[in-house]
Design a protein around this motif. Structure first.
Motif, PDB file in Angstrom:
ATOM      1  N   PHE A   3      -9.267  -9.298 -14.108  1.00  0.00           N
ATOM      2  CA  PHE A   3      -8.400  -8.434 -14.789  1.00  0.00           C
ATOM      3  C   PHE A   3      -7.768  -7.305 -14.269  1.00  0.00           C
ATOM      4  N   MET A   4      -8.564  -6.594 -13.380  1.00  0.00           N
ATOM      5  CA  MET A   4      -7.944  -5.436 -12.650  1.00  0.00           C
ATOM      6  C   MET A   4      -6.778  -5.987 -11.625  1.00  0.00           C
ATOM      7  N   THR A   5      -7.173  -6.859 -11.012  1.00  0.00           N
ATOM      8  CA  THR A   5      -6.011  -7.584 -10.037  1.00  0.00           C
ATOM      9  C   THR A   5      -4.724  -7.683 -10.967  1.00  0.00           C
ATOM     10  N   LEU A   6      -4.717  -8.342 -12.126  1.00  0.00           N
ATOM     11  CA  LEU A   6      -3.686  -8.547 -12.941  1.00  0.00           C
ATOM     12  C   LEU A   6      -2.956  -7.179 -13.122  1.00  0.00           C
ATOM     13  N   GLU A   7      -3.847  -6.264 -13.628  1.00  0.00           N
ATOM     14  CA  GLU A   7      -3.496  -4.954 -14.148  1.00  0.00           C
ATOM     15  C   GLU A   7      -2.464  -4.286 -12.996  1.00  0.00           C
ATOM     16  N   MET A   8      -3.115  -4.333 -11.834  1.00  0.00           N
ATOM     17  CA  MET A   8      -2.491  -3.728 -10.817  1.00  0.00           C
ATOM     18  C   MET A   8      -1.329  -4.413 -10.208  1.00  0.00           C
ATOM     19  N   GLU A   9      -1.218  -5.716 -10.386  1.00  0.00           N
ATOM     20  CA  GLU A   9      -0.081  -6.357 -10.053  1.00  0.00           C
ATOM     21  C   GLU A   9       0.956  -5.898 -11.096  1.00  0.00           C
ATOM     22  N   LEU A  10       0.786  -5.441 -12.136  1.00  0.00           N
ATOM     23  CA  LEU A  10       1.956  -5.045 -13.354  1.00  0.00           C
ATOM     24  C   LEU A  10       2.079  -3.499 -13.175  1.00  0.00           C
ATOM     25  N   GLY A  11       1.274  -2.893 -12.047  1.00  0.00           N
ATOM     26  CA  GLY A  11       1.678  -1.588 -11.741  1.00  0.00           C
ATOM     27  C   GLY A  11       0.699  -0.370 -11.999  1.00  0.00           C
ATOM     28  N   MET A  12      -0.479  -0.722 -12.355  1.00  0.00           N
ATOM     29  CA  MET A  12      -1.553  -0.022 -12.646  1.00  0.00           C
ATOM     30  C   MET A  12      -1.977   0.659 -11.460  1.00  0.00           C
ATOM     31  N   SER A  13      -2.517   1.747 -11.110  1.00  0.00           N
ATOM     32  CA  SER A  13      -3.270   2.318  -9.962  1.00  0.00           C
ATOM     33  C   SER A  13      -4.556   1.704  -9.976  1.00  0.00           C
ATOM     34  N   GLU A  14      -5.336   1.686  -8.715  1.00  0.00           N
ATOM     35  CA  GLU A  14      -6.573   1.264  -8.567  1.00  0.00           C
ATOM     36  C   GLU A  14      -7.544   2.212  -9.294  1.00  0.00           C
TER      37      GLU A  14
END
Length: 203
Positions: free
Chosen positions: A94-105
């Motif tokens: 899920f984090m990978t998806l969110e970061m793909e959409l521009g969320m920082s790590e």
């Protein structure tokens, strides 16, 4: 095709996701997932780690739009909630998806509402059918399927959508939330007795 239904899928970055909530009544090996549980039966599922599924408000008309709600024991069952070649995403996926959409790590590793407009990108748009108040620029097509809580009651249908991850956190498990009144994505650890929506991601 899985359990008699053809799902739409979407590629987001290097991942391929179901673009609809799971609706199957059977595990991948064909065994039935218990359903039509009374409030008491749903609440007592943890006594036996019984996987279970429900339709929001026990109203069949909600199945087409929102799929089914599953407790985490069904997510964690060895028989598989997703079809062969697919699996319930981990917290990290899920984090990978969110970061793909521009969320920082650093934001992705936080809890509760995180990010900026990633929730908006993940929610269905007013032009989609079914519709919601996002932009759906991700193609994830998130919907407000609500949830069934640990005592069997239904909440938040039409306002919020909650999605299980496959990652346990002690006696709880990590989940994601999309909210009608918020642009961010929620991350929390919830009791495994709750019934949430489920998406699958390709192996």
């Amino acid at each position: 095709l899985f359990d008699g239904y053809q799902y739409n899928v979407v590629e987001i970055g290097d991942q391929c996701w179901f673009a609809e909530n799971l609706r199957n009544e059977h595990y991948a090996n064909g065994d039935a997932i218990p359903g039509d549980l009374s409030d008491g039966e749903w609440a007592n599922a943890e006594d036996t780690n019984l996987g279970a599924q429900a339709i929001y408000s026990n109203d069949e008309s909600n199945l087409a739009n929102y799929g089914r709600l599953y407790n985490w024991y069904a997510v964690d069952d060895w028989r598989g909630l997703c079809p062969s070649g697919w699996h319930v995403p981990t917290d990290g996926e899920f984090m990978t998806l969110e970061m793909e959409l521009g969320m920082s790590e650093s934001e992705a590793n936080g809890i509760f509402q995180r990010g900026t407009d990633q929730g908006t990108q993940m929610k269905s748009s007013p032009e989609d059918s079914p519709s919601w108040n996002g932009t759906n620029t991700s193609g994830f097509s998130g919907l407000a399927g609500g949830y069934r809580n640990y005592s069997g009651n239904f909440y938040d249908g039409g306002y919020c959508g909650y999605f299980w991850s496959a990652s346990a956190y002690g006696a709880n498990a990590w989940s994601r939330g999309l909210y009608g009144g918020d642009t961010a994505v929620g991350r929390s650890n919830d009791t495994q007795r709750n019934g949430f929506s489920v998406r699958c991601v390709r192996d």
